[in-house]
Enzyme design. Structure first.
Site, short mmCIF file in Angstrom:
data_model
loop_
_atom_site.label_atom_id
_atom_site.label_comp_id
_atom_site.label_asym_id
_atom_site.label_seq_id
_atom_site.Cartn_x
_atom_site.Cartn_y
_atom_site.Cartn_z
N GLY A 70 43.75 35.48 36.86
CA GLY A 70 42.61 36.35 36.65
C GLY A 70 42.99 37.81 36.44
O GLY A 70 42.44 38.49 35.57
N SER A 71 43.93 38.30 37.21
CA SER A 71 44.30 39.71 37.11
C SER A 71 44.87 40.02 35.73
O SER A 71 44.50 41.02 35.10
CB SER A 71 45.33 40.08 38.18
OG SER A 71 44.79 39.88 39.47
N ALA A 199 42.83 29.54 37.74
CA ALA A 199 42.78 28.13 38.17
C ALA A 199 42.72 27.96 39.69
O ALA A 199 42.07 27.06 40.19
CB ALA A 199 43.99 27.37 37.62
N CYS A 324 43.39 46.31 53.26
CA CYS A 324 44.36 47.07 54.03
C CYS A 324 45.43 47.58 53.09
O CYS A 324 46.38 46.88 52.77
CB CYS A 324 44.98 46.19 55.10
SG CYS A 324 46.13 47.09 56.14
C1 LIG Z 1 40.71 36.17 42.60
C2 LIG Z 1 39.99 37.04 41.62
C3 LIG Z 1 40.69 37.69 40.59
C4 LIG Z 1 42.18 37.64 40.48
O1 LIG Z 1 42.66 36.40 40.05
P1 LIG Z 1 44.21 36.06 40.26
O2 LIG Z 1 44.39 34.79 39.49
O3 LIG Z 1 44.41 35.87 41.71
O4 LIG Z 1 44.98 37.18 39.69
C5 LIG Z 1 39.97 38.44 39.69
N1 LIG Z 1 38.64 38.55 39.78
C6 LIG Z 1 37.92 37.94 40.75
C7 LIG Z 1 36.44 38.07 40.78
C8 LIG Z 1 38.58 37.17 41.70
O5 LIG Z 1 37.89 36.59 42.68
#
Ligand SMILES: *Cc1c(COP(=O)(O)O)cnc(C)c1O
Length: 393
Positions: A70-71, A199, A324
């Site tokens: 996601g990041s 995922a 944190c």
């Molecule tokens: C967990 C999350 C991310 C980051 O996803 P990763 O795969 O952990 O990098 C981005 N946006 C939201 C809303 C999330 O909950």
């Protein structure tokens, strides 16, 4: 008893998903970019996964780009689109409650001369279409609004925002990481131009995600190198992870209604009992447009971290909104944006349920929460001062 109530942070990989992935670590280990048989075999598997995922999102396979999660997808969407379209303007609209992957990327873009407007949210954590309309300028090139919030579960009016942006000719990105597996995603129906998924939030493996980029939208490159992902995202294809993500998405869409019903029953029972049995606490966010797995409370007179540690001692895993960083405990920007005071934001705790939880665990969590809150308040001078020694419950 061990109770995992932190499913918004990550989820366990499904057995079925793991089984689907296993052959691609050992037997079919080829590099899909290789021309020989091993490579062609691996490429066929990745193509199948891409087609399956595209079908599940109502997209075309050529619009799905695999990433590390996601990041990365959020970074790519915002930086890529901002840099590509900056000649048309340097104004971006997002919300005050986005994930740090969006907010920190916006900060970077601001340092490069872009202007970012962060839409406020109501007590229920939702943005208003009116505020969005008022925020749009001639130089607005991109709107990024998360599908559902990771801290208090607010679901945004994505289809309406998408329709508005389409009409205005403004690109629309949504971070749908928390929505996948819980809400139906249809990039056509919801007028989405770019969408991020990860995922590990829907029982797939960690370290793999995707960015949907509607054909015709140019989001440039984030990673330079080889020609993978149509030349836009270099790096050797993570075949087992991609297979796992496709399987996990398939299962989560297949089982969505059943899982949601089970999860919502536990979550609603939990909220009802906590509000009735734990004094001086309040539910953050509204109930109407809320992810079925999310409960987020603020407990007066005590800190979220204390509750987290107390519950952990009883084997219960939850999350406090505070991040944190560098030793400081910052109150949650999301809970503050929903109108909470600093104290309320400091005392906030997220309970996120998953399909593997049980009603028995839910009741155990309520009992342990009551004990923990009672114990922490008994040490709190503030609580004693305000409520008196004897009124303590
Ligand atoms: C967990 C999350 C991310 C980051 O996803 P990763 O795969 O952990 O990098 C981005 N946006 C939201 C809303 C999330 O909950």
């Amino acid at each position: 008893m061990r109770v995992y109530l932190d499913n918004s942070a990550t989820t366990a990989v499904d057995r079925e998903v793991l089984d689907a992935m296993m052959p691609y670590f050992t037997d079919t280990f080829g590099n899909p970019s290789s021309l020989h048989g091993y490579g062609r075999e691996a490429l066929a598997v990745v193509d199948q996964a891409r087609e399956k995922i595209a079908r599940l999102l109502n997209a075309k396979p050529t619009e799905i780009y695999f990433t590390s999660g996601g990041s990365e997808s959020d970074n790519w969407a915002l930086r890529g689109a901002a840099h590509t379209y900056q000649k048309q303007g340097k104004h971006i609209i997002t919300t005050a409650i986005e994930h740090p992957a969006i907010l920190e990327t916006c900060k970077l873009l601001e340092s490069e001369g872009f202007e970012v407007t962060k839409l406020p949210v109501g007590r229920d954590g939702r943005v208003s279409l009116e505020d969005l309309k008022n925020a749009v300028r001639d130089d607005t090139i991109l709107v990024s609004v998360m599908f559902a919030n990771n801290e208090m579960g607010a679901i945004q009016p994505i289809a309406e925002i998408g329709a508005f942006c389409r009409e205005e000719g403004i690109l629309f990105h949504t971070d749908a990481v928390q929505a996948a597996g819980s809400i139906k995603i249809d990039v056509q129906e919801q007028n989405i131009d770019m969408l991020s998924l990860s995922a590990h939030k829907f029982h797939g493996p960690k370290g793999v995600g995707l960015l949907y980029i509607r054909s015709g939208v140019r989001a440039g490159k984030l990673i330079y190198g080889g020609g993978q992902e149509r030349g836009f995202r270099a790096g050797t294809t993570n075949v087992p992870a991609i297979v796992g993500m496709a399987k996990a998405l398939e299962i989560s869409v297949r089982d969505m209604d059943n899982d949601n019903e089970h999860i919502k029953a536990m979550r609603d029972h939990f909220i009802k009992r906590v509000l009735a049995e734990v004094p001086y606490c309040k539910l953050n966010g509204g109930m109407e447009h809320r992810l079925v797995n999310n409960a987020n409370f603020s407990f007066d007179y005590i800190e979220g971290e204390g509750i987290l540690i107390g519950l952990d001692l009883s084997g219960i895993a939850v999350s406090s909104g505070s991040a944190c960083s560098s030793g400081d405990l910052e109150p949650s920007h999301v809970i503050l944006a929903c109108g909470a005071t600093m104290e309320e934001a400091h005392g906030s705790i997220r309970f996120s349920f998953g399909k593997d939880n049980t009603m028995e665990q839910t009741d155990y969590a309520v009992e342990k929460l009551k004990e923990t809150v009672t114990r922490l308040r008994s040490f709190s001078p503030l609580f004693k001062e305000i409520k008196g020694e004897d009124t303590y419950v």
